[in-house]
Design a protein around this motif. Structure first.
Motif, PDB file in Angstrom:
ATOM      1  N   UNK A 251       0.920  -1.287  -0.155  1.00  0.00           N
ATOM      2  CA  UNK A 251       0.083  -0.124   0.045  1.00  0.00           C
ATOM      3  C   UNK A 251       0.689   1.302  -0.087  1.00  0.00           C
ATOM      4  N   UNK A 252       0.331   2.404  -0.553  1.00  0.00           N
ATOM      5  CA  UNK A 252       1.052   3.377  -1.126  1.00  0.00           C
ATOM      6  C   UNK A 252       0.741   4.485  -2.126  1.00  0.00           C
ATOM      7  N   UNK A 253       1.260   5.311  -2.329  1.00  0.00           N
ATOM      8  CA  UNK A 253       0.494   6.829  -3.312  1.00  0.00           C
ATOM      9  C   UNK A 253       0.675   6.472  -4.512  1.00  0.00           C
ATOM     10  N   UNK A 254       1.481   5.199  -4.924  1.00  0.00           N
ATOM     11  CA  UNK A 254       1.322   4.804  -5.871  1.00  0.00           C
ATOM     12  C   UNK A 254       2.542   5.081  -7.514  1.00  0.00           C
ATOM     13  N   UNK A 255       3.510   5.228  -6.085  1.00  0.00           N
ATOM     14  CA  UNK A 255       5.277   4.913  -6.349  1.00  0.00           C
ATOM     15  C   UNK A 255       5.598   3.647  -7.604  1.00  0.00           C
ATOM     16  N   UNK A 256       6.001   3.891  -8.973  1.00  0.00           N
ATOM     17  CA  UNK A 256       6.675   2.419  -9.086  1.00  0.00           C
ATOM     18  C   UNK A 256       8.110   2.850  -8.968  1.00  0.00           C
ATOM     19  N   UNK A 257       8.762   1.498  -8.591  1.00  0.00           N
ATOM     20  CA  UNK A 257      10.220   1.986  -9.311  1.00  0.00           C
ATOM     21  C   UNK A 257      10.436   0.898 -10.004  1.00  0.00           C
ATOM     22  N   UNK A 258      11.128   1.122 -10.796  1.00  0.00           N
ATOM     23  CA  UNK A 258      11.944  -0.294 -11.235  1.00  0.00           C
ATOM     24  C   UNK A 258      13.570  -0.029 -11.069  1.00  0.00           C
ATOM     25  N   UNK A 259      14.439  -1.063 -11.305  1.00  0.00           N
ATOM     26  CA  UNK A 259      15.880  -1.160 -10.312  1.00  0.00           C
ATOM     27  C   UNK A 259      16.287  -0.142  -9.733  1.00  0.00           C
ATOM     28  N   UNK A 260      15.782   0.221  -9.013  1.00  0.00           N
ATOM     29  CA  UNK A 260      15.721   1.343  -7.914  1.00  0.00           C
ATOM     30  C   UNK A 260      16.052   2.512  -9.253  1.00  0.00           C
ATOM     31  N   UNK A 261      14.707   2.962  -9.781  1.00  0.00           N
ATOM     32  CA  UNK A 261      15.227   4.537 -11.071  1.00  0.00           C
ATOM     33  C   UNK A 261      13.327   4.200 -11.078  1.00  0.00           C
TER      34      UNK A 261
ATOM     35  N   UNK B 171      -5.765   2.660  -9.258  1.00  0.00           N
ATOM     36  CA  UNK B 171      -4.289   4.240  -9.483  1.00  0.00           C
ATOM     37  C   UNK B 171      -4.294   4.300  -8.204  1.00  0.00           C
ATOM     38  N   UNK B 172      -2.756   4.893  -7.573  1.00  0.00           N
ATOM     39  CA  UNK B 172      -3.038   5.260  -6.299  1.00  0.00           C
ATOM     40  C   UNK B 172      -2.809   5.356  -4.970  1.00  0.00           C
ATOM     41  N   UNK B 173      -2.893   3.748  -5.363  1.00  0.00           N
ATOM     42  CA  UNK B 173      -3.548   3.045  -3.533  1.00  0.00           C
ATOM     43  C   UNK B 173      -2.022   1.898  -3.187  1.00  0.00           C
ATOM     44  N   UNK B 174      -1.329   1.209  -4.778  1.00  0.00           N
ATOM     45  CA  UNK B 174      -0.212   0.460  -4.286  1.00  0.00           C
ATOM     46  C   UNK B 174       0.629   1.624  -5.066  1.00  0.00           C
ATOM     47  N   UNK B 175       2.342   0.763  -4.408  1.00  0.00           N
ATOM     48  CA  UNK B 175       3.998   1.436  -4.495  1.00  0.00           C
ATOM     49  C   UNK B 175       3.772   0.093  -4.817  1.00  0.00           C
ATOM     50  N   UNK B 176       5.176  -0.222  -6.067  1.00  0.00           N
ATOM     51  CA  UNK B 176       5.441  -1.571  -6.462  1.00  0.00           C
ATOM     52  C   UNK B 176       7.144  -0.952  -6.579  1.00  0.00           C
ATOM     53  N   UNK B 177       8.431  -1.799  -6.150  1.00  0.00           N
ATOM     54  CA  UNK B 177       9.102  -1.811  -6.715  1.00  0.00           C
ATOM     55  C   UNK B 177       9.649  -3.447  -6.984  1.00  0.00           C
ATOM     56  N   UNK B 178      10.398  -2.750  -7.725  1.00  0.00           N
ATOM     57  CA  UNK B 178      10.245  -4.135  -8.901  1.00  0.00           C
ATOM     58  C   UNK B 178      11.504  -3.630  -9.434  1.00  0.00           C
TER      59      UNK B 178
END
Length: 167
Positions: free
Chosen positions: A60-70, A95-102
């Motif tokens: 859960x978060x603000x909808x940020x998506x980080x791919x390989x730290x960027x 939209x805007x409910x989940x942060x994605x880190x990959x």
């Protein structure tokens, strides 16, 4: 003839109705699906496309998506690739409910974007199992198994022959 009907009726009464037994067994085995969330409050899934493999964490978060730290805008500069990645979240109206880190490895940018989309879809299901019908209907859970064909010996590429020389 009457004896045969009687024996069939006896058989059904002993075993129960043949039609309802398999449905009852399937209903018991399936049961309610529980979310798979780790102690940090994240769900994890792996997505694959061509030669690319994406490991995706969803929280859960603000909808940020980080791919390989960027950020997604830096890593996937083409708008089409960003659209592909955001499709499962938009279809699920989250939209805007989940942060994605990959973290994604292998393949090119197009394959990596497809792998991230596949991983996000599966991570959404692990976090909210009720989203499965929506994502499945739109085809986000199916892994696109098309990969590059290997090169064969005696050929210039996978199928192309060397140029023929008459003399």
């Amino acid at each position: 003839m009457a004896d045969e009907r009687q024996s069939l009726a006896d058989l059904k009464s002993i075993t129960g109705t043949a039609d309802s037994a398999p449905e009852a067994i399937v209903a018991e085995e399936a049961g309610p699906v529980e979310p798979q969330i780790d102690p940090q409050g994240r769900s994890y899934a792996t997505g694959r496309r061509k030669n690319a493999v994406a490991r995706v964490w969803l929280k859960p978060g603000a909808g940020r998506v980080l791919v390989n730290g960027r950020t997604i805008e830096v890593y996937f500069a083409r708008p089409v690739l960003r659209m592909i990645i955001n499709q499962p979240i938009e279809v699920a109206s989250r939209e805007g409910q989940y942060d994605v880190i990959c973290t994604v490895t292998g393949g090119g940018l197009s394959g990596q974007a497809g792998a991230v989309r596949h991983g996000i879809s599966h991570a959404l299901i692990r976090y909210e199992p009720s989203l499965r019908p929506v994502l499945k209907k739109n085809g986000f859970l199916t892994r696109d198994s098309r990969v590059v064909e290997r090169k064969k010996y005696g050929k210039a590429k996978a199928r192309r022959s060397f140029q023929f020389s008459k003399r």
